[in-house]
Design a protein around this motif. Structure first.
Motif, mmCIF file in Angstrom:
data_model
loop_
_atom_site.group_PDB
_atom_site.id
_atom_site.type_symbol
_atom_site.label_atom_id
_atom_site.label_comp_id
_atom_site.label_asym_id
_atom_site.label_seq_id
_atom_site.Cartn_x
_atom_site.Cartn_y
_atom_site.Cartn_z
ATOM 1 N N MET A 56 34.640 3.371 29.691
ATOM 2 C CA MET A 56 36.072 3.496 29.414
ATOM 3 C C MET A 56 36.764 2.146 29.551
ATOM 4 N N GLU A 57 37.784 1.950 28.721
ATOM 5 C CA GLU A 57 38.654 0.783 28.859
ATOM 6 C C GLU A 57 40.075 1.292 28.992
ATOM 7 N N PHE A 58 40.831 0.662 29.910
ATOM 8 C CA PHE A 58 42.196 1.094 30.203
ATOM 9 C C PHE A 58 43.201 0.034 29.800
ATOM 10 N N LEU A 59 44.348 0.492 29.343
ATOM 11 C CA LEU A 59 45.461 -0.386 29.036
ATOM 12 C C LEU A 59 46.690 0.220 29.699
ATOM 13 N N ASP A 60 47.239 -0.493 30.670
ATOM 14 C CA ASP A 60 48.431 -0.014 31.370
ATOM 15 C C ASP A 60 49.572 0.078 30.360
ATOM 16 N N ILE A 61 50.226 1.222 30.317
ATOM 17 C CA ILE A 61 51.323 1.430 29.355
ATOM 18 C C ILE A 61 52.400 0.346 29.514
ATOM 19 N N THR A 62 52.621 -0.117 30.761
ATOM 20 C CA THR A 62 53.661 -1.129 30.989
ATOM 21 C C THR A 62 53.302 -2.483 30.385
ATOM 22 N N SER A 63 52.015 -2.702 30.044
ATOM 23 C CA SER A 63 51.619 -3.988 29.451
ATOM 24 C C SER A 63 51.721 -3.981 27.922
ATOM 25 N N ILE A 64 52.038 -2.822 27.350
ATOM 26 C CA ILE A 64 52.139 -2.729 25.885
ATOM 27 C C ILE A 64 53.467 -3.314 25.431
ATOM 28 N N ARG A 65 53.398 -4.225 24.473
ATOM 29 C CA ARG A 65 54.595 -4.889 23.936
ATOM 30 C C ARG A 65 55.047 -4.286 22.605
ATOM 31 N N ASP A 66 54.087 -3.721 21.850
ATOM 32 C CA ASP A 66 54.429 -3.180 20.530
ATOM 33 C C ASP A 66 53.281 -2.306 20.051
ATOM 34 N N THR A 67 53.599 -1.410 19.125
ATOM 35 C CA THR A 67 52.569 -0.648 18.416
ATOM 36 C C THR A 67 52.871 -0.793 16.932
ATOM 37 N N ARG A 68 51.829 -0.910 16.130
ATOM 38 C CA ARG A 68 52.019 -1.147 14.699
ATOM 39 C C ARG A 68 51.090 -0.249 13.903
ATOM 40 N N PHE A 69 51.527 0.106 12.707
ATOM 41 C CA PHE A 69 50.699 0.928 11.828
ATOM 42 C C PHE A 69 50.940 0.502 10.395
ATOM 43 N N GLY A 70 50.082 0.991 9.504
ATOM 44 C CA GLY A 70 50.241 0.681 8.083
ATOM 45 C C GLY A 70 50.141 -0.805 7.812
ATOM 46 N N PHE A 72 51.880 -3.154 8.779
ATOM 47 C CA PHE A 72 52.249 -4.012 9.903
ATOM 48 C C PHE A 72 51.115 -4.145 10.924
ATOM 49 N N ALA A 73 50.095 -3.316 10.800
ATOM 50 C CA ALA A 73 48.933 -3.392 11.695
ATOM 51 C C ALA A 73 48.056 -4.564 11.275
ATOM 52 N N LYS A 74 47.171 -4.978 12.176
ATOM 53 C CA LYS A 74 46.226 -6.054 11.858
ATOM 54 C C LYS A 74 45.220 -5.566 10.822
ATOM 55 N N MET A 75 44.842 -6.449 9.941
ATOM 56 C CA MET A 75 43.832 -6.156 8.929
ATOM 57 C C MET A 75 42.590 -6.987 9.208
ATOM 58 N N PRO A 76 41.413 -6.412 9.054
ATOM 59 C CA PRO A 76 40.190 -7.197 9.288
ATOM 60 C C PRO A 76 40.068 -8.347 8.293
ATOM 61 N N LYS A 77 39.748 -9.532 8.824
ATOM 62 C CA LYS A 77 39.507 -10.688 7.956
ATOM 63 C C LYS A 77 38.022 -10.796 7.649
ATOM 64 N N SER A 78 37.199 -10.345 8.582
ATOM 65 C CA SER A 78 35.745 -10.427 8.437
ATOM 66 C C SER A 78 35.272 -9.548 7.275
ATOM 67 N N GLN A 79 34.447 -10.123 6.406
ATOM 68 C CA GLN A 79 33.921 -9.355 5.270
ATOM 69 C C GLN A 79 33.049 -8.207 5.753
ATOM 70 N N LYS A 80 32.346 -8.428 6.862
ATOM 71 C CA LYS A 80 31.505 -7.370 7.416
ATOM 72 C C LYS A 80 32.360 -6.137 7.761
#
Length: 199
Positions: A56-70, A72-80
């Motif tokens: 498991m990996e945890f992310l404290d909700i208080t450390s979240i700065r933003d959520t993005r989708f569509g 505005f989300a990150k897109m993979p640059k790697s061809q793989k």
């Protein structure tokens, strides 16, 4: 409750966030894409994901700065990774499945956690509801007892196969205070020295 003295209630975590959703977590730097179950604990303290290995990996909700989708989300640059998600096909629905969670200690030193759902528009709903938890007034202004509760919640989510808390998890939770953790465990007559010991 009067209008002059309103009571601020803790954030409400929607049932589907606690139940979890299947996503693929990807990382452009390592070009790794792994299936995970993404969840929020019922009290809204952590966004966490579980790999097939049960790690498991945890992310404290208080450390979240933003959520993005569509778009505005990150897109993979790697061809793989682009090949893994069939991004170069014209009828690909990748944008409708994306979720990026941005976290960090401030608005400069940021980490991007990238997910792709198996269904369309799931990322959008998750992004909106996780951000609502982040922006809740009690999330950033928690009481001392809330911090203690957060520690307990995290420890209880990391039980071993016997349903016990591994001793190493106490040391990981308080890495700077090893001697105090050992003293506290000893005072409670609990195992403290064996790495495989449990509470």
């Amino acid at each position: 409750m009067s209008l002059l003295n309103p009571v601020l209630l803790p954030p409400k975590v929607k049932a589907y966030l606690s139940q979890g959703e299947r996503f693929i977590k990807w990382d452009d730097e390592t070009t790794v894409a792994s299936p995970v179950i993404l969840r929020v604990d019922p009290k809204g303290y952590y966004l966490y994901w579980t790999y097939q290995s049960k790690e498991m990996e945890f992310l404290d909700i208080t450390s979240i700065r933003d959520t993005r989708f569509g778009k505005f989300a990150k897109m993979p640059k790697s061809q793989k990774l682009r090949d893994v998600f069939n991004m170069d096909f014209p009828d690909n629905s990748f944008l409708l499945k994306t979720l990026t969670v941005v976290s960090g200690p401030d608005m400069v030193d940021l980490t991007f956690h990238n997910f792709v759902s198996y269904k369309e528009n799931v990322g959008k709903v998750w992004a909106e509801d996780v951000l609502a938890l982040v922006k809740h007034p009690l999330t950033a202004n928690a009481s001392r007892s809330t911090f203690l509760d957060k520690i307990l919640v995290k420890l209880k989510m990391q039980l071993n196969s016997e349903g016990k808390i591994p001793v190493k998890n106490f040391f990981q939770m308080f890495p700077a205070d090893r001697k105090r953790v050992e003293a506290a465990l000893s005072a409670c007559h609990l195992p403290k020295g064996k790495p495989g010991g449990t509470r």
